[in-house]
Design a protein around this motif. Structure first.
Motif, PDB file in Angstrom:
ATOM      1  N   ASN A   1      -8.369  -4.098  -3.342  1.00 53.33           N
ATOM      2  CA  ASN A   1      -7.384  -3.066  -2.811  1.00 53.33           C
ATOM      3  C   ASN A   1      -6.295  -3.279  -3.672  1.00 53.33           C
ATOM      4  O   ASN A   1      -6.064  -3.916  -4.550  1.00 53.33           O
ATOM      5  CB  ASN A   1      -7.459  -3.157  -1.266  1.00 53.33           C
ATOM      6  N   LYS A   2      -5.095  -2.101  -3.068  1.00 51.99           N
ATOM      7  CA  LYS A   2      -4.049  -2.206  -3.830  1.00 51.99           C
ATOM      8  C   LYS A   2      -3.131  -3.021  -3.959  1.00 51.99           C
ATOM      9  O   LYS A   2      -2.182  -3.406  -4.657  1.00 51.99           O
ATOM     10  CB  LYS A   2      -3.461  -0.604  -3.806  1.00 51.99           C
TER      11      LYS A   2
ATOM     12  N   THR B   1     -15.818   6.911  -2.517  1.00 49.67           N
ATOM     13  CA  THR B   1     -15.140   8.065  -1.928  1.00 49.67           C
ATOM     14  C   THR B   1     -15.980   8.730  -0.903  1.00 49.67           C
ATOM     15  O   THR B   1     -15.523   9.143   0.177  1.00 49.67           O
ATOM     16  CB  THR B   1     -14.603   9.144  -2.802  1.00 49.67           C
TER      17      THR B   1
ATOM     18  N   SER C   1      -8.280   3.562  -9.522  1.00 47.56           N
ATOM     19  CA  SER C   1      -8.316   4.758  -8.896  1.00 47.56           C
ATOM     20  C   SER C   1      -6.770   5.109  -8.828  1.00 47.56           C
ATOM     21  O   SER C   1      -5.754   4.167  -9.060  1.00 47.56           O
ATOM     22  CB  SER C   1      -8.947   5.195  -7.886  1.00 47.56           C
ATOM     23  N   LEU C   2      -6.599   6.523  -8.558  1.00 53.37           N
ATOM     24  CA  LEU C   2      -4.970   6.987  -8.646  1.00 53.37           C
ATOM     25  C   LEU C   2      -4.433   6.146  -7.461  1.00 53.37           C
ATOM     26  O   LEU C   2      -3.119   6.096  -7.280  1.00 53.37           O
ATOM     27  CB  LEU C   2      -4.957   8.481  -8.427  1.00 53.37           C
ATOM     28  N   THR C   3      -5.026   5.886  -6.349  1.00 56.23           N
ATOM     29  CA  THR C   3      -4.450   4.944  -5.166  1.00 56.23           C
ATOM     30  C   THR C   3      -4.200   3.613  -5.330  1.00 56.23           C
ATOM     31  O   THR C   3      -3.702   2.930  -4.640  1.00 56.23           O
ATOM     32  CB  THR C   3      -5.220   5.519  -4.012  1.00 56.23           C
ATOM     33  N   GLY C   4      -4.714   2.981  -6.386  1.00 53.15           N
ATOM     34  CA  GLY C   4      -4.447   1.608  -6.848  1.00 53.15           C
ATOM     35  C   GLY C   4      -5.708   0.900  -6.630  1.00 53.15           C
ATOM     36  O   GLY C   4      -5.748  -0.456  -6.703  1.00 53.15           O
ATOM     37  N   THR C   5      -6.842   1.352  -6.012  1.00 51.58           N
ATOM     38  CA  THR C   5      -7.723   0.513  -5.742  1.00 51.58           C
ATOM     39  C   THR C   5      -8.567   0.427  -7.068  1.00 51.58           C
ATOM     40  O   THR C   5      -8.950   1.224  -7.911  1.00 51.58           O
ATOM     41  CB  THR C   5      -9.040   1.267  -4.894  1.00 51.58           C
TER      42      THR C   5
ATOM     43  N   MET D   1      -8.953   1.260   6.186  1.00 48.65           N
ATOM     44  CA  MET D   1      -8.613   1.208   5.001  1.00 48.65           C
ATOM     45  C   MET D   1      -7.815  -0.103   4.552  1.00 48.65           C
ATOM     46  O   MET D   1      -7.358  -0.877   5.393  1.00 48.65           O
ATOM     47  CB  MET D   1      -7.244   2.196   4.775  1.00 48.65           C
ATOM     48  N   GLU D   2      -8.351  -0.568   3.412  1.00 52.41           N
ATOM     49  CA  GLU D   2      -7.992  -1.782   2.877  1.00 52.41           C
ATOM     50  C   GLU D   2      -8.370  -2.956   3.431  1.00 52.41           C
ATOM     51  O   GLU D   2      -8.333  -4.275   2.860  1.00 52.41           O
ATOM     52  CB  GLU D   2      -6.270  -2.081   2.959  1.00 52.41           C
TER      53      GLU D   2
END
Lengths: 141, 194
Positions: free
Chosen positions: A11-12, A103, A74-78, A114-115
Protein backbone atom coordinates in the motif's frame (compact mmCIF):
# COMPACT_ATOMS: atom_id res chain seq x y z
CA UNK A 1 10.50 -24.33 -14.07
CA UNK A 2 8.41 -21.49 -12.85
CA UNK A 3 9.14 -18.17 -14.45
CA UNK A 4 7.56 -16.13 -11.67
CA UNK A 5 8.92 -16.54 -8.16
CA UNK A 6 6.63 -14.30 -6.13
CA UNK A 7 4.18 -11.43 -6.20
CA UNK A 8 3.85 -8.56 -3.72
CA UNK A 9 1.34 -5.74 -3.41
CA UNK A 10 2.19 -2.89 -1.04
CA UNK A 11 0.00 0.00 0.00
CA UNK A 12 1.00 3.63 -0.25
CA UNK A 13 2.58 3.66 3.22
CA UNK A 14 4.76 0.63 2.54
CA UNK A 15 2.71 -2.05 4.29
CA UNK A 16 2.45 -5.44 2.62
CA UNK A 17 -1.18 -6.12 1.74
CA UNK A 18 -0.74 -9.16 -0.49
CA UNK A 19 1.97 -11.74 -0.93
CA UNK A 20 2.00 -14.89 -2.97
CA UNK A 21 4.78 -17.38 -3.55
CA UNK A 22 5.03 -19.29 -6.83
CA UNK A 23 8.56 -20.66 -6.55
CA UNK A 24 9.11 -24.29 -5.65
CA UNK A 25 12.10 -23.73 -3.43
CA UNK A 26 12.61 -21.73 -0.26
CA UNK A 27 9.36 -20.26 1.00
CA UNK A 28 9.78 -16.98 2.78
CA UNK A 29 8.22 -16.57 6.21
CA UNK A 30 5.77 -13.78 6.91
CA UNK A 31 8.22 -11.53 8.72
CA UNK A 32 10.73 -11.73 5.88
CA UNK A 33 8.15 -10.91 3.24
CA UNK A 34 6.99 -7.88 5.26
CA UNK A 35 10.60 -6.76 5.56
CA UNK A 36 11.27 -7.16 1.83
CA UNK A 37 8.12 -5.20 1.02
CA UNK A 38 8.92 -2.22 3.20
CA UNK A 39 12.56 -2.30 2.11
CA UNK A 40 11.45 -2.10 -1.50
CA UNK A 41 9.07 0.72 -0.66
CA UNK A 42 11.91 2.80 0.80
CA UNK A 43 14.34 1.97 -2.01
CA UNK A 44 11.73 2.96 -4.55
CA UNK A 45 11.18 6.31 -2.80
CA UNK A 46 14.93 6.98 -2.51
CA UNK A 47 15.50 6.12 -6.17
CA UNK A 48 12.99 8.80 -7.12
CA UNK A 49 14.98 11.40 -5.16
CA UNK A 50 18.39 10.29 -6.40
CA UNK A 51 17.52 9.98 -10.07
CA UNK A 52 19.29 12.49 -12.31
CA UNK A 53 16.25 12.47 -14.59
CA UNK A 54 13.53 15.02 -13.81
CA UNK A 55 10.10 13.55 -13.11
CA UNK A 56 11.42 10.06 -12.37
CA UNK A 57 8.74 7.70 -11.06
CA UNK A 58 11.06 5.27 -9.30
CA UNK A 59 12.65 1.93 -10.14
CA UNK A 60 10.72 -0.10 -12.67
CA UNK A 61 13.14 -2.99 -13.10
CA UNK A 62 15.89 -4.33 -10.92
CA UNK A 63 18.14 -6.91 -12.57
CA UNK A 64 20.21 -9.21 -10.39
CA UNK A 65 22.19 -12.36 -11.14
CA UNK A 66 19.50 -14.71 -9.90
CA UNK A 67 16.27 -12.76 -10.37
CA UNK A 68 14.54 -9.80 -12.02
CA UNK A 69 12.28 -7.54 -10.01
CA UNK A 70 9.60 -5.74 -12.02
CA UNK A 71 7.67 -2.99 -10.29
CA UNK A 72 4.52 -1.10 -11.22
CA UNK A 73 3.20 1.82 -9.23
CA UNK A 74 -0.40 2.91 -9.66
CA UNK A 75 -1.43 6.56 -9.58
CA UNK A 76 -2.64 6.21 -6.01
CA UNK A 77 0.70 4.91 -4.78
CA UNK A 78 -0.10 1.23 -4.50
CA UNK A 79 2.89 -0.76 -5.73
CA UNK A 80 2.80 -4.14 -7.43
CA UNK A 81 5.97 -6.10 -7.96
CA UNK A 82 6.91 -9.53 -9.18
CA UNK A 83 10.18 -11.34 -8.66
CA UNK A 84 10.90 -13.53 -11.66
CA UNK A 85 13.55 -15.60 -13.39
CA UNK A 86 16.17 -13.38 -15.09
CA UNK A 87 15.10 -12.35 -18.57
CA UNK A 88 11.43 -13.29 -18.25
CA UNK A 89 9.55 -11.18 -20.82
CA UNK A 90 6.11 -9.49 -20.68
CA UNK A 91 6.28 -8.88 -16.94
CA UNK A 92 5.05 -5.28 -17.22
CA UNK A 93 2.04 -6.60 -19.14
CA UNK A 94 1.36 -9.12 -16.40
CA UNK A 95 1.62 -6.39 -13.75
CA UNK A 96 -0.99 -4.34 -15.62
CA UNK A 97 -3.28 -7.37 -15.71
CA UNK A 98 -2.80 -7.86 -11.97
CA UNK A 99 -3.55 -4.17 -11.40
CA UNK A 100 -6.74 -4.58 -13.40
CA UNK A 101 -7.76 -7.57 -11.29
CA UNK A 102 -7.02 -5.53 -8.16
CA UNK A 103 -9.27 -2.68 -9.27
CA UNK A 104 -12.05 -5.11 -10.20
CA UNK A 105 -12.11 -7.68 -7.45
CA UNK A 106 -10.62 -5.75 -4.55
CA UNK A 107 -11.65 -2.13 -4.95
CA UNK A 108 -15.20 -2.94 -6.07
CA UNK A 109 -15.70 -5.29 -3.16
CA UNK A 110 -17.73 -3.57 -0.42
CA UNK A 111 -16.13 -5.75 2.26
CA UNK A 112 -12.57 -4.68 1.51
CA UNK A 113 -11.09 -2.01 3.74
CA UNK A 114 -8.64 0.29 1.95
CA UNK A 115 -4.94 -0.18 2.76
CA UNK A 116 -5.67 -3.41 4.64
CA UNK A 117 -4.46 -6.92 3.70
CA UNK A 118 -6.37 -8.37 0.74
CA UNK A 119 -8.57 -11.33 1.52
CA UNK A 120 -10.89 -11.66 -1.47
CA UNK A 121 -11.73 -15.07 -2.85
CA UNK A 122 -12.51 -13.77 -6.34
CA UNK A 123 -9.20 -11.94 -6.53
CA UNK A 124 -7.33 -15.13 -5.64
CA UNK A 125 -9.22 -17.20 -8.21
CA UNK A 126 -8.71 -14.74 -11.04
CA UNK A 127 -5.09 -14.10 -10.12
CA UNK A 128 -4.31 -17.81 -10.24
CA UNK A 129 -5.93 -17.96 -13.67
CA UNK A 130 -3.95 -14.97 -14.96
CA UNK A 131 -0.63 -16.38 -13.75
CA UNK A 132 -1.52 -19.78 -15.21
CA UNK A 133 -2.30 -18.20 -18.56
CA UNK A 134 0.99 -16.33 -18.46
CA UNK A 135 2.85 -19.53 -17.74
CA UNK A 136 1.16 -21.33 -20.65
CA UNK A 137 2.06 -18.42 -22.94
CA UNK A 138 5.69 -18.67 -21.83
CA UNK A 139 5.83 -22.43 -22.38
CA UNK A 140 4.28 -22.00 -25.79
CA UNK A 141 7.16 -19.84 -26.99
CA UNK B 1 -41.83 30.29 -36.60
CA UNK B 2 -38.29 29.06 -36.70
CA UNK B 3 -37.76 25.44 -35.78
CA UNK B 4 -41.32 24.32 -36.34
CA UNK B 5 -41.43 21.24 -38.47
CA UNK B 6 -37.94 20.15 -37.50
CA UNK B 7 -39.02 18.50 -34.29
CA UNK B 8 -42.58 17.38 -33.92
CA UNK B 9 -44.24 19.44 -31.24
CA UNK B 10 -46.43 17.66 -28.76
CA UNK B 11 -49.03 19.87 -27.19
CA UNK B 12 -49.68 17.29 -24.53
CA UNK B 13 -46.78 15.74 -22.67
CA UNK B 14 -48.74 12.50 -22.39
CA UNK B 15 -48.77 12.13 -26.19
CA UNK B 16 -45.00 12.05 -26.27
CA UNK B 17 -43.68 8.58 -26.98
CA UNK B 18 -41.71 6.97 -24.16
CA UNK B 19 -37.99 6.70 -24.70
CA UNK B 20 -36.77 3.26 -25.58
CA UNK B 21 -34.46 3.21 -22.60
CA UNK B 22 -32.06 0.66 -23.99
CA UNK B 23 -28.95 2.58 -23.00
CA UNK B 24 -26.33 0.59 -21.17
CA UNK B 25 -24.49 2.02 -18.20
CA UNK B 26 -20.91 1.39 -17.20
CA UNK B 27 -20.54 -1.80 -15.21
CA UNK B 28 -17.71 -0.25 -13.20
CA UNK B 29 -19.80 2.77 -12.29
CA UNK B 30 -22.61 0.49 -11.16
CA UNK B 31 -20.23 -1.76 -9.23
CA UNK B 32 -18.77 1.18 -7.32
CA UNK B 33 -22.21 2.62 -6.60
CA UNK B 34 -23.50 -0.73 -5.39
CA UNK B 35 -20.39 -1.23 -3.29
CA UNK B 36 -21.01 2.13 -1.63
CA UNK B 37 -24.66 1.21 -1.05
CA UNK B 38 -23.59 -1.95 0.77
CA UNK B 39 -20.87 -0.12 2.72
CA UNK B 40 -23.25 2.65 3.77
CA UNK B 41 -25.88 0.20 4.92
CA UNK B 42 -23.22 -1.73 6.81
CA UNK B 43 -22.54 1.32 8.96
CA UNK B 44 -26.23 1.59 9.81
CA UNK B 45 -26.80 -1.92 11.15
CA UNK B 46 -25.41 -4.16 13.84
CA UNK B 47 -26.19 -7.60 12.43
CA UNK B 48 -26.20 -9.36 9.09
CA UNK B 49 -29.94 -10.06 8.97
CA UNK B 50 -30.57 -6.35 9.33
CA UNK B 51 -28.14 -5.57 6.49
CA UNK B 52 -29.90 -8.10 4.28
CA UNK B 53 -33.24 -6.49 5.09
CA UNK B 54 -31.99 -3.00 4.28
CA UNK B 55 -30.59 -4.11 0.92
CA UNK B 56 -33.88 -5.82 0.16
CA UNK B 57 -35.78 -2.64 0.97
CA UNK B 58 -33.52 -0.67 -1.36
CA UNK B 59 -34.30 -3.18 -4.11
CA UNK B 60 -38.03 -3.11 -3.36
CA UNK B 61 -38.42 0.49 -4.51
CA UNK B 62 -36.47 -0.30 -7.68
CA UNK B 63 -38.81 -3.22 -8.37
CA UNK B 64 -41.97 -1.20 -7.88
CA UNK B 65 -40.75 1.43 -10.35
CA UNK B 66 -39.47 -1.13 -12.87
CA UNK B 67 -42.89 -2.81 -12.98
CA UNK B 68 -44.63 0.50 -13.60
CA UNK B 69 -42.22 1.47 -16.36
CA UNK B 70 -42.13 -1.85 -18.18
CA UNK B 71 -45.89 -2.35 -18.12
CA UNK B 72 -46.26 1.03 -19.73
CA UNK B 73 -43.39 0.75 -22.18
CA UNK B 74 -43.39 -2.87 -23.26
CA UNK B 75 -46.86 -4.16 -22.52
CA UNK B 76 -49.12 -1.30 -23.60
CA UNK B 77 -50.34 -0.57 -20.09
CA UNK B 78 -51.28 -4.14 -19.29
CA UNK B 79 -49.76 -6.27 -16.62
CA UNK B 80 -49.73 -9.97 -15.99
CA UNK B 81 -52.45 -11.24 -13.71
CA UNK B 82 -51.55 -14.92 -13.68
CA UNK B 83 -48.83 -16.54 -11.61
CA UNK B 84 -46.82 -18.06 -14.45
CA UNK B 85 -47.25 -14.95 -16.55
CA UNK B 86 -45.77 -12.66 -13.94
CA UNK B 87 -42.96 -15.12 -13.20
CA UNK B 88 -41.87 -15.29 -16.81
CA UNK B 89 -42.23 -11.51 -17.00
CA UNK B 90 -39.70 -11.23 -14.15
CA UNK B 91 -37.48 -13.96 -15.56
CA UNK B 92 -37.25 -12.51 -19.04
CA UNK B 93 -38.48 -8.91 -19.45
CA UNK B 94 -37.32 -7.51 -16.11
CA UNK B 95 -34.03 -9.42 -16.15
CA UNK B 96 -33.27 -8.30 -19.70
CA UNK B 97 -33.82 -4.64 -18.89
CA UNK B 98 -31.86 -4.73 -15.64
CA UNK B 99 -29.03 -7.14 -16.46
CA UNK B 100 -28.99 -7.29 -20.26
CA UNK B 101 -29.84 -10.99 -20.38
CA UNK B 102 -32.55 -13.47 -19.51
CA UNK B 103 -32.11 -15.24 -16.15
CA UNK B 104 -30.36 -18.61 -16.38
CA UNK B 105 -33.30 -20.64 -15.13
CA UNK B 106 -36.79 -20.47 -13.64
CA UNK B 107 -37.89 -23.55 -11.73
CA UNK B 108 -40.73 -24.65 -9.53
CA UNK B 109 -39.77 -25.79 -6.04
CA UNK B 110 -39.94 -29.56 -5.66
CA UNK B 111 -40.97 -29.65 -2.01
CA UNK B 112 -43.51 -26.88 -1.81
CA UNK B 113 -46.25 -25.86 -4.19
CA UNK B 114 -45.85 -22.16 -3.45
CA UNK B 115 -42.12 -21.89 -4.14
CA UNK B 116 -40.36 -20.85 -7.32
CA UNK B 117 -36.69 -20.28 -7.99
CA UNK B 118 -34.82 -18.02 -10.36
CA UNK B 119 -31.17 -19.04 -10.64
CA UNK B 120 -28.17 -17.18 -11.98
CA UNK B 121 -24.73 -18.63 -12.45
CA UNK B 122 -23.20 -15.25 -11.81
CA UNK B 123 -25.48 -12.51 -10.60
CA UNK B 124 -24.43 -9.10 -11.90
CA UNK B 125 -24.36 -7.51 -8.44
CA UNK B 126 -22.13 -10.32 -7.16
CA UNK B 127 -19.65 -10.14 -10.04
CA UNK B 128 -16.91 -8.40 -8.03
CA UNK B 129 -17.97 -9.27 -4.50
CA UNK B 130 -16.27 -11.83 -2.27
CA UNK B 131 -18.13 -12.48 0.96
CA UNK B 132 -15.76 -12.71 3.96
CA UNK B 133 -15.86 -16.01 5.83
CA UNK B 134 -17.21 -14.46 9.04
CA UNK B 135 -20.36 -13.24 7.28
CA UNK B 136 -21.58 -16.78 6.72
CA UNK B 137 -24.35 -17.17 4.19
CA UNK B 138 -24.89 -13.48 3.54
CA UNK B 139 -25.61 -12.74 -0.12
CA UNK B 140 -25.66 -9.30 -1.74
CA UNK B 141 -28.25 -10.76 -4.09
CA UNK B 142 -30.65 -9.65 -1.33
CA UNK B 143 -30.85 -6.45 -3.36
CA UNK B 144 -32.05 -8.37 -6.42
CA UNK B 145 -34.43 -10.39 -4.22
CA UNK B 146 -35.83 -7.02 -3.13
CA UNK B 147 -36.33 -5.98 -6.75
CA UNK B 148 -38.24 -9.21 -7.45
CA UNK B 149 -40.36 -8.72 -4.34
CA UNK B 150 -41.05 -5.12 -5.42
CA UNK B 151 -42.25 -6.24 -8.84
CA UNK B 152 -44.38 -9.10 -7.52
CA UNK B 153 -45.87 -7.16 -4.63
CA UNK B 154 -46.82 -4.19 -6.81
CA UNK B 155 -48.39 -6.53 -9.36
CA UNK B 156 -50.59 -8.03 -6.65
CA UNK B 157 -48.58 -11.15 -5.92
CA UNK B 158 -47.31 -10.68 -2.37
CA UNK B 159 -44.39 -13.00 -1.71
CA UNK B 160 -41.37 -13.53 0.48
CA UNK B 161 -38.23 -13.41 -1.66
CA UNK B 162 -34.75 -14.39 -0.50
CA UNK B 163 -31.34 -14.86 -2.12
CA UNK B 164 -29.15 -17.88 -1.44
CA UNK B 165 -25.82 -19.27 -2.56
CA UNK B 166 -26.16 -22.79 -3.91
CA UNK B 167 -22.93 -24.75 -4.41
CA UNK B 168 -22.61 -26.27 -7.89
CA UNK B 169 -20.95 -29.54 -8.64
CA UNK B 170 -17.78 -29.14 -10.66
CA UNK B 171 -17.88 -25.37 -10.26
CA UNK B 172 -15.58 -23.27 -8.15
CA UNK B 173 -18.18 -20.63 -7.42
CA UNK B 174 -21.68 -21.23 -6.08
CA UNK B 175 -24.62 -19.92 -8.06
CA UNK B 176 -27.22 -17.55 -6.65
CA UNK B 177 -30.81 -18.67 -6.36
CA UNK B 178 -33.62 -16.21 -5.79
CA UNK B 179 -36.27 -18.12 -3.85
CA UNK B 180 -39.83 -16.85 -4.20
CA UNK B 181 -42.44 -18.03 -1.72
CA UNK B 182 -45.89 -16.74 -2.60
CA UNK B 183 -48.49 -15.78 0.00
CA UNK B 184 -51.40 -18.16 0.53
CA UNK B 185 -53.97 -15.80 -0.97
CA UNK B 186 -52.08 -15.79 -4.29
CA UNK B 187 -52.32 -19.57 -4.65
CA UNK B 188 -55.97 -19.59 -3.60
CA UNK B 189 -56.72 -17.00 -6.25
CA UNK B 190 -54.78 -18.99 -8.85
CA UNK B 191 -56.79 -22.11 -7.97
CA UNK B 192 -60.05 -20.18 -8.30
CA UNK B 193 -59.07 -18.85 -11.73
CA UNK B 194 -58.28 -22.42 -12.76
Amino acid sequence: MAAIYSLYIINKSGGLIFYKDYGSSGRMDTNDSLRVASLWHSMHAISQQLSPVAGCLGIELLEADTFDLHCFQSLTGTKFFVVSEPGTPHMDGLLKVIYELYTDYVLKNPFYEMEMPIRCELFDINLTQAIQKDRVALLGR
Amino acid sequence: MIGVGKIKQYTNVLDKPLSKGKQEVSLSAFAFLFSELVQYNQTQVDNIAELERRLEDAGYSVGARVLELLCHRDKGNRRETRLLGILSFVHSTVWKVLFGKVADSLEKGTEHEDEYMISEKELLVNRFISIPKDMGTFNCGAFVAGIVRGVLDSAGFPAVVTAHFVPMEGQQRPRTTILIKFAEEVLQREARLG
